[in-house]
Design a protein around this motif. Structure first.
Motif, mmCIF file in Angstrom:
data_model
loop_
_atom_site.group_PDB
_atom_site.id
_atom_site.type_symbol
_atom_site.label_atom_id
_atom_site.label_comp_id
_atom_site.label_asym_id
_atom_site.label_seq_id
_atom_site.Cartn_x
_atom_site.Cartn_y
_atom_site.Cartn_z
ATOM 1 N N ASP A 145 0.796 6.898 12.498
ATOM 2 C CA ASP A 145 -0.129 6.002 13.201
ATOM 3 C C ASP A 145 0.367 4.556 13.130
ATOM 4 O OD1 ASP A 145 -1.724 8.182 13.766
ATOM 5 O OD2 ASP A 145 -3.180 7.742 12.177
ATOM 6 N N PHE A 146 0.855 4.164 11.971
ATOM 7 C CA PHE A 146 1.397 2.820 11.793
ATOM 8 C C PHE A 146 2.615 2.619 12.697
ATOM 9 C CE2 PHE A 146 3.789 -0.465 9.456
ATOM 10 C CZ PHE A 146 2.799 -1.435 9.329
ATOM 11 N N ASP A 147 3.461 3.626 12.788
ATOM 12 C CA ASP A 147 4.639 3.560 13.658
ATOM 13 C C ASP A 147 4.235 3.349 15.118
ATOM 14 O OD1 ASP A 147 6.381 3.911 11.552
ATOM 15 O OD2 ASP A 147 6.697 6.055 11.939
ATOM 16 N N GLU A 148 3.202 4.045 15.557
ATOM 17 C CA GLU A 148 2.733 3.894 16.932
ATOM 18 C C GLU A 148 2.258 2.468 17.197
ATOM 19 O OE1 GLU A 148 -0.111 6.807 18.153
ATOM 20 O OE2 GLU A 148 1.131 8.448 17.397
ATOM 21 N N ARG A 149 1.554 1.904 16.245
ATOM 22 C CA ARG A 149 1.082 0.529 16.410
ATOM 23 C C ARG A 149 2.258 -0.446 16.435
ATOM 24 N NH1 ARG A 149 -3.290 -1.179 12.431
ATOM 25 N NH2 ARG A 149 -3.466 -2.862 13.917
ATOM 26 N N ALA A 183 5.912 -6.461 8.207
ATOM 27 C CA ALA A 183 5.317 -5.120 8.288
ATOM 28 C C ALA A 183 6.386 -4.094 8.647
ATOM 29 C CB ALA A 183 4.188 -5.108 9.312
ATOM 30 N N ARG A 184 7.267 -4.453 9.561
ATOM 31 C CA ARG A 184 8.371 -3.556 9.914
ATOM 32 C C ARG A 184 9.296 -3.321 8.718
ATOM 33 N NH1 ARG A 184 8.595 -6.083 15.662
ATOM 34 N NH2 ARG A 184 7.559 -4.398 16.778
ATOM 35 N N ALA A 185 9.518 -4.357 7.939
ATOM 36 C CA ALA A 185 10.381 -4.228 6.756
ATOM 37 C C ALA A 185 9.753 -3.275 5.736
ATOM 38 C CB ALA A 185 10.631 -5.592 6.126
ATOM 39 N N VAL A 186 8.442 -3.372 5.557
ATOM 40 C CA VAL A 186 7.747 -2.451 4.642
ATOM 41 C C VAL A 186 7.900 -1.023 5.151
ATOM 42 C CG1 VAL A 186 5.475 -1.739 3.799
ATOM 43 C CG2 VAL A 186 6.135 -4.139 3.713
ATOM 44 N N ARG A 187 7.744 -0.841 6.448
ATOM 45 C CA ARG A 187 7.873 0.504 7.024
ATOM 46 C C ARG A 187 9.274 1.063 6.815
ATOM 47 N NH1 ARG A 187 8.950 4.852 7.679
ATOM 48 N NH2 ARG A 187 8.490 6.211 9.447
ATOM 49 N N ARG A 188 10.276 0.232 6.966
ATOM 50 C CA ARG A 188 11.663 0.706 6.809
ATOM 51 C C ARG A 188 11.972 1.166 5.392
ATOM 52 N NH1 ARG A 188 12.814 -3.618 10.514
ATOM 53 N NH2 ARG A 188 13.136 -5.017 8.759
ATOM 54 N N THR A 189 11.200 0.733 4.413
ATOM 55 C CA THR A 189 11.482 1.151 3.036
ATOM 56 C C THR A 189 11.096 2.600 2.776
ATOM 57 O OG1 THR A 189 9.360 0.359 2.181
ATOM 58 C CG2 THR A 189 11.217 -1.187 2.135
ATOM 59 N N LEU A 190 10.244 3.172 3.626
ATOM 60 C CA LEU A 190 9.856 4.573 3.463
ATOM 61 C C LEU A 190 10.734 5.425 4.356
ATOM 62 C CD1 LEU A 190 7.867 6.682 2.280
ATOM 63 C CD2 LEU A 190 6.553 6.398 4.379
ATOM 64 N N THR A 191 11.552 6.247 3.740
ATOM 65 C CA THR A 191 12.401 7.158 4.500
ATOM 66 C C THR A 191 12.028 8.578 4.134
ATOM 67 O OG1 THR A 191 14.093 7.014 2.792
ATOM 68 C CG2 THR A 191 14.333 5.553 4.678
ATOM 69 N N THR A 192 11.542 9.287 5.113
ATOM 70 C CA THR A 192 11.160 10.678 4.920
ATOM 71 C C THR A 192 11.299 11.414 6.246
ATOM 72 O OG1 THR A 192 9.410 12.177 4.215
ATOM 73 C CG2 THR A 192 8.705 10.167 5.291
ATOM 74 N N LEU A 198 1.259 -7.798 2.348
ATOM 75 C CA LEU A 198 2.386 -6.896 2.572
ATOM 76 C C LEU A 198 3.243 -6.746 1.321
ATOM 77 C CD1 LEU A 198 3.163 -7.924 6.203
ATOM 78 C CD2 LEU A 198 2.456 -5.665 5.428
ATOM 79 N N ASP A 199 3.272 -7.751 0.470
ATOM 80 C CA ASP A 199 3.957 -7.615 -0.821
ATOM 81 C C ASP A 199 3.227 -6.605 -1.702
ATOM 82 O OD1 ASP A 199 5.922 -9.439 -0.145
ATOM 83 O OD2 ASP A 199 4.848 -11.130 -1.025
ATOM 84 N N ILE A 200 1.918 -6.651 -1.677
ATOM 85 C CA ILE A 200 1.118 -5.680 -2.441
ATOM 86 C C ILE A 200 1.321 -4.281 -1.869
ATOM 87 C CG2 ILE A 200 -1.231 -4.989 -3.077
ATOM 88 C CD1 ILE A 200 -1.920 -8.037 -2.992
ATOM 89 N N ALA A 203 -0.944 -2.410 4.738
ATOM 90 C CA ALA A 203 0.001 -2.877 5.748
ATOM 91 C C ALA A 203 -0.651 -2.908 7.130
ATOM 92 C CB ALA A 203 1.237 -1.982 5.767
ATOM 93 N N SER A 204 -1.502 -1.950 7.391
ATOM 94 C CA SER A 204 -2.193 -1.906 8.673
ATOM 95 C C SER A 204 -3.134 -3.094 8.844
ATOM 96 C CB SER A 204 -2.968 -0.590 8.796
ATOM 97 O OG SER A 204 -3.601 -0.514 10.044
ATOM 98 N N ARG A 205 -3.840 -3.440 7.770
ATOM 99 C CA ARG A 205 -4.722 -4.619 7.825
ATOM 100 C C ARG A 205 -3.923 -5.886 8.063
ATOM 101 N NH1 ARG A 205 -7.830 -4.717 2.556
ATOM 102 N NH2 ARG A 205 -8.292 -6.800 3.293
ATOM 103 N N ALA A 206 -2.806 -6.024 7.372
ATOM 104 C CA ALA A 206 -1.960 -7.207 7.550
ATOM 105 C C ALA A 206 -1.374 -7.233 8.958
ATOM 106 C CB ALA A 206 -0.844 -7.210 6.508
ATOM 107 N N PHE A 207 -0.990 -6.077 9.458
ATOM 108 C CA PHE A 207 -0.440 -5.976 10.806
ATOM 109 C C PHE A 207 -1.466 -6.435 11.840
ATOM 110 C CE2 PHE A 207 0.253 -3.586 14.706
ATOM 111 C CZ PHE A 207 1.561 -3.929 14.997
#
Length: 69
Positions: A59-63, A41-50, A3-5, A22-26
């Motif tokens: 798809d990642f959000d749904e999971r 994984a949630r923290a990584v997702r929060r860094t993308l704002t669009t 997830l750092d990568i 991130a999906s593999r790590a999740f």
């Protein structure tokens, strides 16, 4: 570590690669029931704002939405 990568890829603008990792790590986090991995994984997702995230992000959000540990 994966997830750092993924966060590094995201910072560099490589959204597809970031969320593939991130999906593999999740998946591993769910398999081992690791709250730490899921929260990272949630923290990584929060860094993308669009306003319109790509399909891979949706798809990642749904999971993420379906998992509570």
């Amino acid at each position: 570590m994966v997830l750092d990568i993924a966060a590094g890829h995201l910072a560099a603008g490589r959204v597809e690669a970031a969320f593939a990792l991130a999906s593999r790590a999740f998946t591993t986090g769910v398999q081992y029931r690791s709250g730490r991995i899921i929260e990272r994984a949630r923290a990584v997702r929060r860094t993308l704002t669009t306003a319109t995230p790509p399909k891979v992000v949706r798809d990642f959000d749904e999971r993420l939405h379906g998992v509570y540990l």
